[in-house]
Design a protein around this motif. Structure first.
Motif, mmCIF file in Angstrom:
data_model
loop_
_atom_site.group_PDB
_atom_site.id
_atom_site.type_symbol
_atom_site.label_atom_id
_atom_site.label_comp_id
_atom_site.label_asym_id
_atom_site.label_seq_id
_atom_site.Cartn_x
_atom_site.Cartn_y
_atom_site.Cartn_z
ATOM 1 N N TYR A 89 0.781 -1.382 0.290
ATOM 2 C CA TYR A 89 0.024 0.022 0.188
ATOM 3 C C TYR A 89 0.988 1.700 -0.291
ATOM 4 N N PHE A 90 2.152 1.329 0.228
ATOM 5 C CA PHE A 90 2.756 2.117 0.523
ATOM 6 C C PHE A 90 3.320 2.081 -1.167
ATOM 7 N N GLN A 91 3.390 1.421 -1.990
ATOM 8 C CA GLN A 91 3.725 1.824 -3.258
ATOM 9 C C GLN A 91 2.392 1.873 -4.200
ATOM 10 N N ARG A 92 1.455 2.008 -3.710
ATOM 11 C CA ARG A 92 -0.181 1.880 -4.937
ATOM 12 C C ARG A 92 -0.705 3.467 -4.178
ATOM 13 N N THR A 93 -0.083 3.952 -2.640
ATOM 14 C CA THR A 93 -0.288 5.340 -2.892
ATOM 15 C C THR A 93 0.773 6.248 -2.766
ATOM 16 N N PHE A 94 1.567 6.090 -2.667
ATOM 17 C CA PHE A 94 2.555 7.052 -2.770
ATOM 18 C C PHE A 94 3.614 6.841 -3.682
ATOM 19 N N VAL A 95 2.961 5.517 -5.221
ATOM 20 C CA VAL A 95 4.254 5.634 -6.105
ATOM 21 C C VAL A 95 2.971 4.878 -7.620
ATOM 22 N N TYR A 96 2.211 4.419 -6.944
ATOM 23 C CA TYR A 96 1.490 4.350 -7.888
ATOM 24 C C TYR A 96 1.046 5.479 -8.691
ATOM 25 N N SER A 97 -0.241 6.109 -7.811
ATOM 26 C CA SER A 97 -1.294 7.232 -7.848
ATOM 27 C C SER A 97 -0.349 8.425 -8.204
ATOM 28 N N LYS A 145 8.060 -19.182 4.191
ATOM 29 C CA LYS A 145 8.614 -18.975 3.603
ATOM 30 C C LYS A 145 8.123 -18.451 1.750
ATOM 31 N N ILE A 146 6.864 -19.544 1.556
ATOM 32 C CA ILE A 146 6.957 -19.821 0.182
ATOM 33 C C ILE A 146 5.938 -18.476 0.213
ATOM 34 N N GLY A 147 4.593 -18.394 1.044
ATOM 35 C CA GLY A 147 3.819 -17.172 1.136
ATOM 36 C C GLY A 147 4.465 -16.105 0.591
ATOM 37 N N LEU A 148 5.266 -15.353 1.300
ATOM 38 C CA LEU A 148 6.306 -14.168 1.034
ATOM 39 C C LEU A 148 7.031 -14.171 -0.206
ATOM 40 N N LEU A 149 7.856 -15.247 -0.936
ATOM 41 C CA LEU A 149 7.849 -15.230 -2.195
ATOM 42 C C LEU A 149 6.873 -15.185 -3.365
ATOM 43 N N LEU A 150 5.990 -15.821 -3.081
ATOM 44 C CA LEU A 150 4.856 -15.890 -4.011
ATOM 45 C C LEU A 150 4.265 -14.078 -3.735
ATOM 46 N N PHE A 151 3.900 -13.748 -2.555
ATOM 47 C CA PHE A 151 3.768 -11.595 -2.447
ATOM 48 C C PHE A 151 4.495 -11.310 -3.591
ATOM 49 N N TYR A 152 6.334 -11.547 -3.040
ATOM 50 C CA TYR A 152 7.258 -10.287 -3.750
ATOM 51 C C TYR A 152 6.689 -11.161 -5.164
ATOM 52 N N ILE A 153 6.225 -11.796 -5.655
ATOM 53 C CA ILE A 153 7.052 -12.071 -7.015
ATOM 54 C C ILE A 153 5.124 -11.716 -8.092
ATOM 55 N N GLY A 154 4.428 -12.018 -7.433
ATOM 56 C CA GLY A 154 2.950 -11.181 -7.516
ATOM 57 C C GLY A 154 3.360 -9.743 -7.660
ATOM 58 N N MET A 155 4.104 -9.100 -6.393
ATOM 59 C CA MET A 155 4.100 -7.464 -6.497
ATOM 60 C C MET A 155 5.016 -7.290 -7.698
ATOM 61 N N ALA A 156 5.992 -7.362 -8.189
ATOM 62 C CA ALA A 156 6.828 -7.782 -9.179
ATOM 63 C C ALA A 156 5.800 -7.723 -10.628
ATOM 64 N N ILE A 157 5.401 -8.635 -10.819
ATOM 65 C CA ILE A 157 4.582 -9.134 -12.000
ATOM 66 C C ILE A 157 3.279 -7.640 -11.564
ATOM 67 N N ASN A 158 2.318 -7.382 -10.641
ATOM 68 C CA ASN A 158 1.898 -6.286 -10.916
ATOM 69 C C ASN A 158 2.514 -4.858 -11.084
ATOM 70 N N ILE A 159 3.491 -4.497 -10.925
ATOM 71 C CA ILE A 159 4.844 -3.159 -10.864
ATOM 72 C C ILE A 159 4.742 -3.174 -12.202
ATOM 73 N N HIS A 160 5.372 -4.498 -12.854
ATOM 74 C CA HIS A 160 6.050 -4.350 -13.917
ATOM 75 C C HIS A 160 4.438 -4.101 -15.234
ATOM 76 N N SER A 161 3.383 -4.698 -14.829
ATOM 77 C CA SER A 161 2.373 -5.139 -15.695
ATOM 78 C C SER A 161 1.746 -3.358 -15.775
ATOM 79 N N ASP A 162 2.182 -2.455 -14.940
ATOM 80 C CA ASP A 162 1.561 -1.339 -14.260
ATOM 81 C C ASP A 162 2.185 -0.366 -15.635
#
Length: 252
Positions: A89-97, A145-162
């Motif tokens: 939400y830091f990324q969505r609030t202060f970067v993406y927006s 560990k797997i959960g955090l890995l999935l989270f940051y993979i998903g975040m990278a996909i989201n940011i790159h796609s945006d």
């Protein structure tokens, strides 16, 4: 502050029901913002950048305030998990927006989104800080560990796609173009897929009902939007790649 378990259960069930309601109610049409804005547009609108900033900010501020005003736990993994939530939400609030381009938002949509972010920010923060029970071994286990890995993979996909979507058009251009690159080569809603992966990864890392309810809400809310985007591209562009799916590569 002690754990309000009944409130946590109520809000978690509410997220799931809200997601199902949205899925059913918007079966034939999408929420009226962006390319699906009603014509004529609503009388009261807010510039897109300001709307996204205001509506996303509570989900960052509220957990942060809870962390700062809560007695420090010896289990620092709780703070790491909640900080992970705040990173999104830091990324969505202060970067993406601040980088986004888009049509003005209906005031009603912004207010509803801001209310949701406020409730969800409180739910995730309160549960992790006051209700969750983790032993020290949890944070060295596979789920974490797997959960955090999935989270940051998903975040990278989201940011790159945006990033790809943001650079499709030149400033002040209003035409639609076919997105290419990254996971857009496989799905029309690559940005949505990334965010869904994020929150299911978060649910695995926390192994909690509140996080799972949020992940299910996210799937119900933006999953259909990916489908409608896919249909929009197919109808608008005769040369749209036929093998490209809506949300899940090679499947859907």
């Amino acid at each position: 502050m002690h754990c309000h378990q009944d409130l946590v259960s109520f809000l978690s069930c509410g997220l799931i029901l809200a997601g199902v309601w949205h899925l059913v109610y918007h079966k034939k049409s999408q929420s009226s913002y962006g390319r699906y804005m009603a014509c004529p547009p609503p009388a009261r609108t807010v510039p897109a950048r300001l709307a996204w900033f205001l509506q996303e900010m509570p989900a960052f501020i509220i957990p942060l305030l809870l962390m700062l005003t809560t007695h420090k736990s010896t289990i620092m993994g709780k703070y790491l998990l909640l900080a992970t939530f705040c990173v999104h939400y830091f990324q969505r609030t202060f970067v993406y927006s601040l980088l986004m381009r888009g049509k003005p938002f209906p005031l009603s949509v912004m207010v509803a989104a801001g209310l949701f972010c406020s409730l969800n920010g409180f739910l995730q923060g309160h549960y992790l800080l006051h209700c969750a029970q983790f032993d020290d071994e949890w944070f060295t286990g596979y789920c974490f560990k797997i959960g955090l890995l999935l989270f940051y993979i998903g975040m990278a996909i989201n940011i790159h796609s945006d990033f790809i979507l943001r650079n499709l058009r030149k400033p002040k251009e209003v035409i639609y173009k076919i997105p290419t690159g990254g996971l857009f080569e496989y799905v029309s809603g690559a940005n949505y897929l990334g965010e869904i992966v994020e929150w299911f990864g978060y649910a695995v890392a926390t192994w909690s009902f509140p996080a799972l309810s949020f992940a299910l809400f996210t799937l119900c809310f933006i999953g259909p939007r990916a489908y409608y985007h896919h249909r929009f591209y197919l109808e608008k562009f005769k040369d749209y790649p036929k093998f490209r799916k809506a949300l899940v590569p090679f499947i859907f």
